[in-house]
Design an enzyme around this catalytic site. Sequence first.
Site, PDB file in Angstrom:
ATOM      1  N   ARG A  56       0.875  -1.187   0.000  1.00  0.00           N
ATOM      2  CA  ARG A  56       0.000   0.000   0.000  1.00  0.00           C
ATOM      3  C   ARG A  56       0.901   1.222   0.000  1.00  0.00           C
ATOM      4  O   ARG A  56       1.747   1.378   0.867  1.00  0.00           O
ATOM      5  CB  ARG A  56      -0.905  -0.001   1.223  1.00  0.00           C
ATOM      6  CG  ARG A  56      -1.847   1.214   1.289  1.00  0.00           C
ATOM      7  CD  ARG A  56      -2.748   1.085   2.514  1.00  0.00           C
ATOM      8  NE  ARG A  56      -3.751   2.136   2.589  1.00  0.00           N
ATOM      9  CZ  ARG A  56      -3.558   3.327   3.139  1.00  0.00           C
ATOM     10  NH1 ARG A  56      -2.373   3.644   3.650  1.00  0.00           N
ATOM     11  NH2 ARG A  56      -4.543   4.210   3.179  1.00  0.00           N
ATOM     12  N   LYS A  86      -5.312   6.451   7.381  1.00  0.00           N
ATOM     13  CA  LYS A  86      -6.078   6.573   6.134  1.00  0.00           C
ATOM     14  C   LYS A  86      -6.811   7.906   6.106  1.00  0.00           C
ATOM     15  O   LYS A  86      -7.519   8.233   7.063  1.00  0.00           O
ATOM     16  CB  LYS A  86      -7.072   5.409   6.050  1.00  0.00           C
ATOM     17  CG  LYS A  86      -7.888   5.361   4.786  1.00  0.00           C
ATOM     18  CD  LYS A  86      -8.772   4.126   4.782  1.00  0.00           C
ATOM     19  CE  LYS A  86      -9.563   4.021   3.513  1.00  0.00           C
ATOM     20  NZ  LYS A  86     -10.343   2.780   3.460  1.00  0.00           N
ATOM     21  N   SER A 117     -12.598  -4.024   0.679  1.00  0.00           N
ATOM     22  CA  SER A 117     -12.860  -3.313   1.947  1.00  0.00           C
ATOM     23  C   SER A 117     -14.361  -3.196   2.155  1.00  0.00           C
ATOM     24  O   SER A 117     -15.083  -2.833   1.223  1.00  0.00           O
ATOM     25  CB  SER A 117     -12.339  -1.879   1.867  1.00  0.00           C
ATOM     26  OG  SER A 117     -11.003  -1.870   1.551  1.00  0.00           O
TER      27      SER A 117
END
Length: 339
Positions: free
Chosen positions: A173, A270, A241
């Site tokens: 990520r 995030k 997700s």
Amino acid sequence: MCKLNYYRIIDANINRVAEGVRVLEDISRFIIENPDTTNSLRELRHRIRKSFSHPRLANYRNAAGDIGLSVSAATTWDNKGNISDLVTGNFKRIQEGIRSIEEHLKILGYNQQSKVYETLRFSAYQLEKNFPLKRVVFDGIYGITGETFATGKTNVDLAKEMIAAGITVIQYREKEKSKLEKYHQCQTIRRLTLEAGTTFIVNDDLDIALAVTADGIHIGQDDLPLKKVRQIAGNMIIGVSTHNPDQAKAAVSDGADYIGVGPIFSTNTKKNLEKSGGLKYLEWVAENISIPHVAIGGIKEENIAQVKKHGGKCFAIISELAGAHSIEQKVAALHSALE
Ligand SMILES: Cc1ncc(COP(=O)(O)OP(=O)(O)O)c(N)n1
Ligand SMILES: Cc1nc(C(=O)O)sc1CCOP(=O)(O)O
Ligand SMILES: [Mg+2]
């Protein structure tokens, strides 16, 4: 074209298809150890061989003189990066081969036999859809890279440390770098994870996941629709997700391999963090969702036991790992907290 050449094509394709089925049969039997799929594949292989026979098939076999051999030996396009590619590639080979058998049988006037092969091709599609390639156990720590949350370690360094710490699933990520930089890091991490037997999943970038033959792709609610990703990614692991029960049910019915469940706790990692029921939502998932689930969001050494208590089995972690002085020590501490 001489009619005899059609027999030669049919013969070559029967062999090609049967060989492809045999590869899948071996994977099913020795790697996945699934007797039902193994038996279905064995039956398919026998039916491929037995559904058309003619003395001309063997008589006109000329393997050594087949010009396709040198072409095939020179190509690299079908190199398989992982078991998932091997499975997908062999199913493609089987389906294309059967199609060729069908068409050439029709040219020779064997319409009934061509229909039989058509049925076998559809059986192959079905077998592919249901192929039980459950390569990953989603259990324990699921490590996610995040060099912006580390002090001086790159994503590659983090992945190396995670592998050394025994983490078996790693997600790449990265939100700051260019596509090219991400691609290069993923290439390196793919090599390292292959060597270590670690599952490698790429967040967001399906093109990079395909380019480096990652094992999986993780998508969010605003990414390409899951069904479209499945069409493009074939057998690759797809994680989605989810933040509420409706999203979880949709992910299951659209064919996700696992779901992310979060945020469990608040986190600064995030941007635009979604809202969810946190631990309550996790409990609901543990009771109602059949595919694996991965808890995410603010999971740390001091709260991981609480996540487990509410149904957590697999725990995705970014900042707690990236910010650790030693990932190996942090993973050991997380494991002790889970005991
Ligand atoms: C295991 C896991 N679960 C959830 C996420 C979040 O993915 P997404 O919603 O795409 O958000 P970003 O990570 O892209 O910010 C995840 N990455 N992994
Ligand atoms: C990337 C991400 N996704 C979430 C979700 O709820 O879908 S929470 C989250 C951040 C996880 O990072 P940390 O372990 O540092 O809190
Ligand atoms: Mg994403």
